[in-house]
Motif scaffolding. Structure first.
Motif, PDB file in Angstrom:
ATOM      1  N   LEU A  62      39.119  -0.138 -51.237  1.00 38.13           N
ATOM      2  CA  LEU A  62      38.887   1.105 -50.535  1.00 38.13           C
ATOM      3  C   LEU A  62      37.312   1.065 -49.672  1.00 38.13           C
ATOM      4  N   SER A  63      36.512   0.426 -50.106  1.00 39.07           N
ATOM      5  CA  SER A  63      35.309   0.402 -49.047  1.00 39.07           C
ATOM      6  C   SER A  63      35.545  -0.364 -47.662  1.00 39.07           C
ATOM      7  N   SER A  64      36.674  -1.275 -47.692  1.00 34.64           N
ATOM      8  CA  SER A  64      36.934  -1.779 -46.522  1.00 34.64           C
ATOM      9  C   SER A  64      37.677  -1.049 -45.392  1.00 34.64           C
ATOM     10  N   VAL A  65      38.242   0.203 -45.708  1.00 37.92           N
ATOM     11  CA  VAL A  65      38.991   0.953 -44.913  1.00 37.92           C
ATOM     12  C   VAL A  65      38.473   2.340 -44.819  1.00 37.92           C
ATOM     13  N   VAL A  66      37.112   2.228 -45.013  1.00 42.07           N
ATOM     14  CA  VAL A  66      36.560   3.787 -45.123  1.00 42.07           C
ATOM     15  C   VAL A  66      36.916   4.460 -43.533  1.00 42.07           C
ATOM     16  N   ASP A  67      36.852   3.920 -42.662  1.00 45.06           N
ATOM     17  CA  ASP A  67      37.087   4.541 -41.551  1.00 45.06           C
ATOM     18  C   ASP A  67      38.613   5.029 -41.144  1.00 45.06           C
ATOM     19  N   GLU A  68      39.385   4.676 -42.177  1.00 43.29           N
ATOM     20  CA  GLU A  68      41.067   4.837 -41.950  1.00 43.29           C
ATOM     21  C   GLU A  68      41.208   6.030 -42.916  1.00 43.29           C
ATOM     22  N   LEU A  69      40.132   6.611 -43.636  1.00 44.73           N
ATOM     23  CA  LEU A  69      40.393   7.623 -44.702  1.00 44.73           C
ATOM     24  C   LEU A  69      40.424   8.988 -44.078  1.00 44.73           C
ATOM     25  N   SER A  70      39.928   9.189 -42.911  1.00 46.88           N
ATOM     26  CA  SER A  70      40.066  10.543 -42.200  1.00 46.88           C
ATOM     27  C   SER A  70      41.425  10.686 -41.434  1.00 46.88           C
ATOM     28  N   MET A  71      41.907  11.737 -41.477  1.00 45.44           N
ATOM     29  CA  MET A  71      43.187  12.144 -40.697  1.00 45.44           C
ATOM     30  C   MET A  71      43.058  11.747 -39.330  1.00 45.44           C
ATOM     31  N   ASP A  72      44.028  10.867 -38.788  1.00 47.84           N
ATOM     32  CA  ASP A  72      44.160  10.632 -37.530  1.00 47.84           C
ATOM     33  C   ASP A  72      45.087  11.821 -36.606  1.00 47.84           C
ATOM     34  N   SER A  73      45.281  11.587 -35.248  1.00 42.85           N
ATOM     35  CA  SER A  73      45.720  12.808 -34.412  1.00 42.85           C
ATOM     36  C   SER A  73      46.834  13.249 -34.917  1.00 42.85           C
ATOM     37  N   ARG A  74      47.655  12.434 -35.771  1.00 45.27           N
ATOM     38  CA  ARG A  74      49.050  12.914 -35.989  1.00 45.27           C
ATOM     39  C   ARG A  74      49.133  13.595 -37.776  1.00 45.27           C
ATOM     40  N   GLY A  75      47.860  13.565 -38.194  1.00 48.36           N
ATOM     41  CA  GLY A  75      47.694  14.229 -39.509  1.00 48.36           C
ATOM     42  C   GLY A  75      47.894  13.339 -40.788  1.00 48.36           C
ATOM     43  N   TYR A  76      47.614  11.788 -40.383  1.00 46.69           N
ATOM     44  CA  TYR A  76      48.051  10.952 -41.537  1.00 46.69           C
ATOM     45  C   TYR A  76      46.683  10.336 -41.998  1.00 46.69           C
ATOM     46  N   VAL A  77      46.828   9.572 -43.144  1.00 45.34           N
ATOM     47  CA  VAL A  77      45.520   9.154 -43.815  1.00 45.34           C
ATOM     48  C   VAL A  77      46.260   7.953 -44.330  1.00 45.34           C
ATOM     49  N   ARG A  78      45.117   6.690 -44.519  1.00 43.47           N
ATOM     50  CA  ARG A  78      45.620   5.644 -45.085  1.00 43.47           C
ATOM     51  C   ARG A  78      45.460   5.875 -46.555  1.00 43.47           C
ATOM     52  N   ALA A  79      46.648   5.365 -47.087  1.00 45.40           N
ATOM     53  CA  ALA A  79      46.909   5.647 -48.745  1.00 45.40           C
ATOM     54  C   ALA A  79      47.130   4.433 -49.245  1.00 45.40           C
ATOM     55  N   GLY A  80      47.359   3.326 -48.641  1.00 45.10           N
ATOM     56  CA  GLY A  80      47.546   1.939 -49.278  1.00 45.10           C
ATOM     57  C   GLY A  80      47.881   0.701 -48.091  1.00 45.10           C
ATOM     58  N   THR A  81      48.610  -0.091 -48.631  1.00 49.23           N
ATOM     59  CA  THR A  81      49.248  -1.173 -47.915  1.00 49.23           C
ATOM     60  C   THR A  81      50.406  -1.350 -48.110  1.00 49.23           C
ATOM     61  N   TYR A  82      51.302  -1.462 -47.104  1.00 50.87           N
ATOM     62  CA  TYR A  82      53.152  -2.025 -47.315  1.00 50.87           C
ATOM     63  C   TYR A  82      52.962  -3.420 -47.808  1.00 50.87           C
ATOM     64  N   VAL A  83      54.164  -3.740 -48.519  1.00 48.05           N
ATOM     65  CA  VAL A  83      54.362  -5.162 -48.775  1.00 48.05           C
ATOM     66  C   VAL A  83      54.267  -6.128 -47.542  1.00 48.05           C
ATOM     67  N   ASP A  84      54.610  -5.553 -46.375  1.00 49.32           N
ATOM     68  CA  ASP A  84      54.562  -6.409 -45.334  1.00 49.32           C
ATOM     69  C   ASP A  84      52.875  -6.571 -44.476  1.00 49.32           C
ATOM     70  N   GLY A  85      52.217  -5.865 -45.274  1.00 47.89           N
ATOM     71  CA  GLY A  85      50.782  -6.049 -44.831  1.00 47.89           C
ATOM     72  C   GLY A  85      50.452  -4.892 -43.788  1.00 47.89           C
ATOM     73  N   ARG A  86      51.323  -4.048 -43.291  1.00 51.90           N
ATOM     74  CA  ARG A  86      51.030  -2.671 -42.602  1.00 51.90           C
ATOM     75  C   ARG A  86      50.278  -1.735 -43.366  1.00 51.90           C
ATOM     76  N   PRO A  87      49.556  -0.910 -42.614  1.00 51.83           N
ATOM     77  CA  PRO A  87      48.797   0.109 -43.321  1.00 51.83           C
ATOM     78  C   PRO A  87      49.783   1.148 -43.802  1.00 51.83           C
ATOM     79  N   ALA A  88      49.826   1.612 -45.032  1.00 49.95           N
ATOM     80  CA  ALA A  88      50.507   2.638 -45.735  1.00 49.95           C
ATOM     81  C   ALA A  88      49.982   4.092 -45.545  1.00 49.95           C
ATOM     82  N   LEU A  89      50.541   4.847 -44.607  1.00 50.93           N
ATOM     83  CA  LEU A  89      49.954   6.239 -44.325  1.00 50.93           C
ATOM     84  C   LEU A  89      50.916   7.314 -44.744  1.00 50.93           C
TER      85      LEU A  89
END
Length: 737
Positions: free
Chosen positions: A319-346
């Motif tokens: 959690l501490s490594s992705v603090v900047d991704e916890l706020s909503m982006d311009s589309r209204g998404y936030v970081r919830a975790g990581t997909y099995v292929d390594g992509r951010p899960a939003l």
């Protein structure tokens, strides 16, 4: 000595099949003689009818054969006319013995002439008529569906494969009931070799059918040693075969780093792969279930496959490594975790220009559900979203202090739902004009352990169900989203309301984590579009090999500073479903630091100053349905009037408003009514004095009875005293600290 009765019945049809080749029209006399003989020896009526039918068939063939020979035509044609007579004889023999002979292979029907194939079709049609459609029904044998004839019969015979196609046809107004298993039993083949058309795409009385009487062997590419080793060979040998987990598919490997670390794409030729049983696939490949991940693609005929020696999500994302991704982006998404292929899960919390979004969260005990809910509360806080939190199980949400209003405990959680509904009515009254500027904050209504409020066993079942149904239907465009968490995807956890589930899934995303065995299936009544075939109970509680690691640990002492590593359990491992996509395996963020510590000590985001918020304490204690659970209050004016009549306390409640936005008690209401009932201010000292004197634990109801007041007045005061560390609560029993 003449032939016996049994010999006459058994050999007369065979004689009739040979007579046409020699005597031509005189076979009619033979048929008549055989029929008379059968009658004379008292054969049964069905056998007699079959024998006469056999004679008529051979008679026709004999006449035709005689004319062919008389005209000087090819004798082979006359020979071919004997085949229908032989088929009639075989049919008669089955009537006597009940035995279904093997089909004559196409290669034995004669040398490559149309007559051979036509004869095979006649045998196929004869079997269909005798066992499936009729028109006659022999003794001791029941037709599968009388009248279901096989029309447009076409035979396809190759060197090593024989199949036929046709259309099962019934009169208008009737429906085809012939099953693949019925056809397979008639022609003595596996059910997998019978293909029926989809009834949805055809008329009820006309269903196409394809039957593979003999399938060409599918060569499997095996290494020189005779054992499949490569992923493609293993797939062809165990997965793509008819009894495999994905029959009819082939594998194309896109990345290979060893037998336990590769990726590929499974393809089925112009047919949908459908639901895949992950347990069966793991068995076919001789792997642990957790070592395989599926990724549905855009084409229903393709499926992504990943095999992992060590699961890609085993070590987690901090959690501490992705603090900047916890706020909503311009589309209204936030970081919830990581997909099995390594992509951010939003996941979406809002849709800019439209309103809020819902979230459906499912997870059993020790699945990581509470940690994900805390993470969402932090993301809402950092995104400027106010939170109304209903937590029926008191004291379970560590990040509860980030909420503008907290209902901690069953009764208080119901009050939080009432306030959320009142806020929606308030905004509906104020947002009547489409041009109204949306300046109020977005609001998330978090409902943890929702089954405690919504299930039929809850004392608030009817009211909670009515309120949540209205919130999920009407609140999004008013800037209010619902985050609803339950322990299972079962309908009873949602009060058996199809409205709540469908609106949650339509209005946002869903997170599915591990559930108890037998409670995690997303098929049947619990089916979720985009997550077909997933069984959440199949997510293991430990990674492969972790049991052995635990057994090898030194248990001589307890290290008080030791912290659990992400790989010690599968917390947060599950599936994320976002609008317009398929459920994909992911893992929520590992809480290496408490989410509250990342809030920066800032006060919770507050709710706007409006009638619903100003009267929140009275509204929270005002039931909004009648005793039958019907007639939910539908307007803000009616709700405020009901709250005015209900006894309530206007004393500030710190547990209800961590932000400190409540009004300070003081001025009386218009008409001289006091801001709070007389004596209400003295309840807390009396409660504390009672608990100190008695020195025994008591329930809130017992305290209320001893103080001669209502439990709904006592419970909020007890919660305030607990916040001040003056009382403690253990399993619903209160005592002085």
């Amino acid at each position: 000595m003449g032939p016996t009765r049994e010999q006459l019945i058994q050999y007369a049809p065979a004689a009739l099949a040979v007579v046409p080749l020699v005597t031509g029209p005189w076979s009619a006399l033979a048929a008549a003689a055989a029929g008379a003989g059968a009658w004379a020896v008292n054969t049964s009526a069905p056998v007699l009818r079959s024998l006469i039918g056999c004679g008529l068939t051979t008679t026709g063939c004999g006449i035709a054969a005689n004319e062919v020979l008389a005209a000087g035509m090819n004798p082979l044609i006359a020979l071919g006319l004997a085949v229908p007579a032989g088929a009639a004889a075989l049919a008669h023999h089955r009537n006597l013995t009940g035995h279904t002979p093997a089909l004559v292979p196409a290669t034995t029907m004669g040398a490559g002439t149309g007559a051979g194939l036509t004869s095979q079709e006649q045998v196929i049609a004869a079997w269909w008529a005798e066992f499936i459609s009729g028109p006659t029904q022999t003794e001791g044998r029941k037709l599968i569906q009388p009248g279901a004839v096989l029309a447009h019969l076409t035979l396809d015979a190759e060197d090593e494969a024989v199949s036929f196609t046709g259309v099962i046809t019934l009169p208008q107004g009737q429906q085809v009931r012939v099953k693949a298993a019925d056809i397979a039993a008639v022609y003595q083949i596996p059910v997998s070799q019978v293909e029926l058309g989809d009834p949805k795409h055809h008329a009820p009385n006309a269903l196409p059918v394809t039957v593979h009487l003999k399938k060409a062997p599918q060569p499997t590419q095996i290494t020189a040693g005779g054992t499949p080793t490569t992923p493609e060979e293993l797939w062809a040998a165990y997965v793509g075969v008819p009894e495999g987990a994905m029959p009819g598919t082939t594998l194309t490997v896109t990345r290979y780093d060893g037998p336990l670390d590769w990726e590929g794409i499974a393809t089925r030729d112009r047919r949908a792969i459908g639901t895949v049983n992950l347990q069966d696939l793991a068995g076919n490949l001789d792997l642990e279930t957790i070592q395989i991940a599926l990724a549905p693609g855009d084409k229903p005929s393709q499926m992504g496959i990943r095999v992992m020696r060590e699961h890609a999500l085993m070590h987690g994302t901090m959690l501490s490594s992705v603090v900047d991704e916890l706020s909503m982006d311009s589309r209204g998404y936030v970081r919830a975790g990581t997909y099995v292929d390594g992509r951010p899960a939003l996941l979406p919390l809002a849709q800019p220009g439209s309103g809020a979004r819902h979230l459906y969260l499912v997870g059993g005990s020790r699945s990581g559900k509470s940690g994900l809910l805390e993470q969402i509360l932090l993301s809402a806080h950092r995104s400027g979203i106010a939170v109304i939190l209903a937590s029926p199980q008191a004291g379970t949400i560590a990040g509860a202090s980030l909420s503008a209003y907290l209902g901690d405990g069953l009764d208080e959680a119901m009050g939080a739902l009432r306030l959320a509904y009142a806020l929606m009515l308030d905004r509906e009254a104020r947002y009547r004009s489409p041009a109204f500027p949306f300046t109020d904050p977005l609001v998330l209504v978090g409902i943890d352990e929702a089954h405690m409020l919504l299930s039929a066993s809850s004392p608030y079942h009817a009211e909670a169900k009515a309120i949540v149904e209205q919130l999920t239907r009407r609140s999004l465009k008013r800037g209010i989203g619902v985050v609803l968490a339950t322990q299972t995807p079962l309908a009873e956890d949602l009060g058996n309301s199809t409205v709540i589930r469908s609106q949650l899934l339509i209005g946002g995303g869903a997170v599915f984590l591990r559930c108890a065995k037998g409670q995690g299936s997303l098929v049947g009544a619990n089916a979720v579009e985009g997550a077909e075939g997933i069984d959440l109970s199949m997510i293991p509680s430990q990674w492969p090999g972790q049991y052995a690691k635990v057994a090898d640990r030194d248990m001589s002492g307890l290290a008080t500073e030791a912290a659990a590593a992400p790989e010690d359990g599968t917390f947060g491992l599950g599936y994320l479903l976002t609008p317009g996509s398929q459920a994909v395996q992911f893992r929520s963020l590992h809480l290496d630091v408490p989410p509250v510590s990342l809030a920066g000590g800032e006060r919770p985001v507050g709710i706007e100053d409006c009638d619903a918020w100003r009267e929140r304490d009275a509204i929270a204690q005002t039931p909004m349905v009648d005793k039958r659970g019907k007639n939910l209050i539908g307007s803000l004016a009616d709700l405020l009037a009901a709250a005015e009549r209900a006894p309530s306390s206007q004393e500030p409640a710190a547990h209800h408003n961590p932000a400190g936005l409540h009004a300070v008690p003081g001025p009386a209401r218009p008409g001289g009514a006091p801001a709070a009932p007389e004596g209400q201010e003295l309840i807390k000292p009396r409660i504390l004095e009672l608990l100190q004197e008695q020195s025994i634990p008591m329930t809130a109801e017992t305290i209320a009875r001893k103080l001669e007041t209502s439990a709904k007045h006592v419970k909020p005061r007890l919660s305030e005293l607990k916040k001040q560390n003056k009382v403690t609560n253990e399993n619903g029993l209160w005592r002085a600290a």
